[in-house]
Design a protein around this motif. Sequence first.
Motif, PDB file in Angstrom:
ATOM      1  N   ASP A 123      -6.565  -5.102  -4.123  1.00  0.00           N
ATOM      2  CA  ASP A 123      -7.292  -3.880  -3.777  1.00  0.00           C
ATOM      3  C   ASP A 123      -6.795  -3.279  -2.475  1.00  0.00           C
ATOM      4  O   ASP A 123      -7.044  -2.103  -2.181  1.00  0.00           O
ATOM      5  CB  ASP A 123      -8.790  -4.143  -3.711  1.00  0.00           C
TER       6      ASP A 123
ATOM      7  N   PRO B 214       0.829  -1.210   0.000  1.00  0.00           N
ATOM      8  CA  PRO B 214       0.000   0.000   0.000  1.00  0.00           C
ATOM      9  C   PRO B 214       0.863   1.261   0.000  1.00  0.00           C
ATOM     10  O   PRO B 214       2.000   1.245   0.475  1.00  0.00           O
ATOM     11  CB  PRO B 214      -0.798  -0.127   1.302  1.00  0.00           C
TER      12      PRO B 214
ATOM     13  N   LEU C 269      -3.970  -1.119  -4.100  1.00  0.00           N
ATOM     14  CA  LEU C 269      -4.542  -0.112  -4.991  1.00  0.00           C
ATOM     15  C   LEU C 269      -6.058  -0.253  -4.991  1.00  0.00           C
ATOM     16  O   LEU C 269      -6.592  -1.193  -5.587  1.00  0.00           O
ATOM     17  CB  LEU C 269      -4.022  -0.286  -6.414  1.00  0.00           C
TER      18      LEU C 269
ATOM     19  N   ALA D 196       1.341   3.287  -2.922  1.00  0.00           N
ATOM     20  CA  ALA D 196       1.882   3.660  -4.227  1.00  0.00           C
ATOM     21  C   ALA D 196       1.305   5.003  -4.677  1.00  0.00           C
ATOM     22  O   ALA D 196       0.141   5.328  -4.413  1.00  0.00           O
ATOM     23  CB  ALA D 196       1.574   2.583  -5.261  1.00  0.00           C
TER      24      ALA D 196
ATOM     25  N   PRO E  12       0.439   7.648  -7.824  1.00  0.00           N
ATOM     26  CA  PRO E  12       0.255   7.701  -9.280  1.00  0.00           C
ATOM     27  C   PRO E  12       1.231   8.673  -9.929  1.00  0.00           C
ATOM     28  O   PRO E  12       1.560   9.720  -9.364  1.00  0.00           O
ATOM     29  CB  PRO E  12      -1.194   8.177  -9.441  1.00  0.00           C
TER      30      PRO E  12
ATOM     31  N   TRP F 241       2.053   3.744 -11.477  1.00  0.00           N
ATOM     32  CA  TRP F 241       2.251   4.087 -10.074  1.00  0.00           C
ATOM     33  C   TRP F 241       3.702   3.814  -9.693  1.00  0.00           C
ATOM     34  O   TRP F 241       4.356   2.944 -10.270  1.00  0.00           O
ATOM     35  CB  TRP F 241       1.360   3.248  -9.165  1.00  0.00           C
TER      36      TRP F 241
ATOM     37  N   LYS G 131       2.482  -0.822 -13.714  1.00  0.00           N
ATOM     38  CA  LYS G 131       1.352  -0.382 -14.537  1.00  0.00           C
ATOM     39  C   LYS G 131       0.513  -1.585 -14.943  1.00  0.00           C
ATOM     40  O   LYS G 131       1.018  -2.705 -15.110  1.00  0.00           O
ATOM     41  CB  LYS G 131       1.833   0.382 -15.765  1.00  0.00           C
TER      42      LYS G 131
ATOM     43  N   VAL H 193      -0.857  -7.293  -7.527  1.00  0.00           N
ATOM     44  CA  VAL H 193      -1.504  -6.100  -6.984  1.00  0.00           C
ATOM     45  C   VAL H 193      -2.919  -6.462  -6.538  1.00  0.00           C
ATOM     46  O   VAL H 193      -3.680  -7.070  -7.302  1.00  0.00           O
ATOM     47  CB  VAL H 193      -1.557  -4.971  -8.029  1.00  0.00           C
TER      48      VAL H 193
ATOM     49  N   GLY I 148       5.795   2.740  -6.320  1.00  0.00           N
ATOM     50  CA  GLY I 148       5.579   2.258  -4.965  1.00  0.00           C
ATOM     51  C   GLY I 148       6.582   1.201  -4.573  1.00  0.00           C
ATOM     52  O   GLY I 148       7.465   0.822  -5.346  1.00  0.00           O
TER      53      GLY I 148
END
Length: 254
Positions: free
Chosen positions: A75, A11, A78, A13, A15, A25, A41, A73, A27
């Motif tokens: 939720d 968590p 991101l 990251a 943009p 992003w 990406k 990745v 991160g």
Amino acid sequence: MDDLLIGTLLPGAVPIHRQNVNPVWRGNVTLGQIRRQMYVKAVEPRTLAVEVICALVGRSIGLPIPRPALVRVTDRALPGVIGSMVFFGSESVDNPDLKQWLSRDPDQAMDQLSQWSKLIDAGCFDEWSGNADRHGGNILYGGGSNFALIDHSEAIPRNLQVADPAPANLLLTYAAGDQSPKTLDVLIKKAKTSCQPFAGASVRDEILAILKGLSDAPTVDSLMAFLHQRIHALMLLISTRIGHAQSSLELQKK
């Protein structure tokens, strides 16, 4: 698997707003017991395979391309991601892009580019991979001869035939410029030397197997077949391009 990194985005990251076709992003990514900052990406499966293959092949022939990664990745990392997805990742390089240098001191930036020892190598690689999307935004520059090449999402385009020229090749066009026939002969010889390692460039079978699982086997096989088959037409394509090159270089992103 040192040549292809595999990790999970943490968590936080941020943009990156650079008019990217695909949102990007920056991160932290966990890679086993270590943590590394990366650009990540979301791209469709074929583009993911193209990015990884081009980065690995380019690095294997000595081009300064950041190490690629497959990044899980969720939720949690991101918001908006559904379930768990695999993004393309690239090791973070702190250098600004060449477009920023061009806006501040274009003469110096272009002079350094013309003296870059990998200029012909990079231009030949772009012709080999059919990458017409090389511009100042995906050439990173840290001063002196410190260049890096990023973003190969537009390489190996779907409709490009193996014996057809890439729609554009700004690096070779710039290298040729408005040169004399004698100088162009020297460039052709350099290009032949640059292309010699291409036939031996490869991607390890275990990496291809991973990509086939994320995309599909026919797609990945077709990408590798394009590169292998295109080698036979490459010097003719490069010779034609260098012989008909123009002197302008549009490195600013359209």
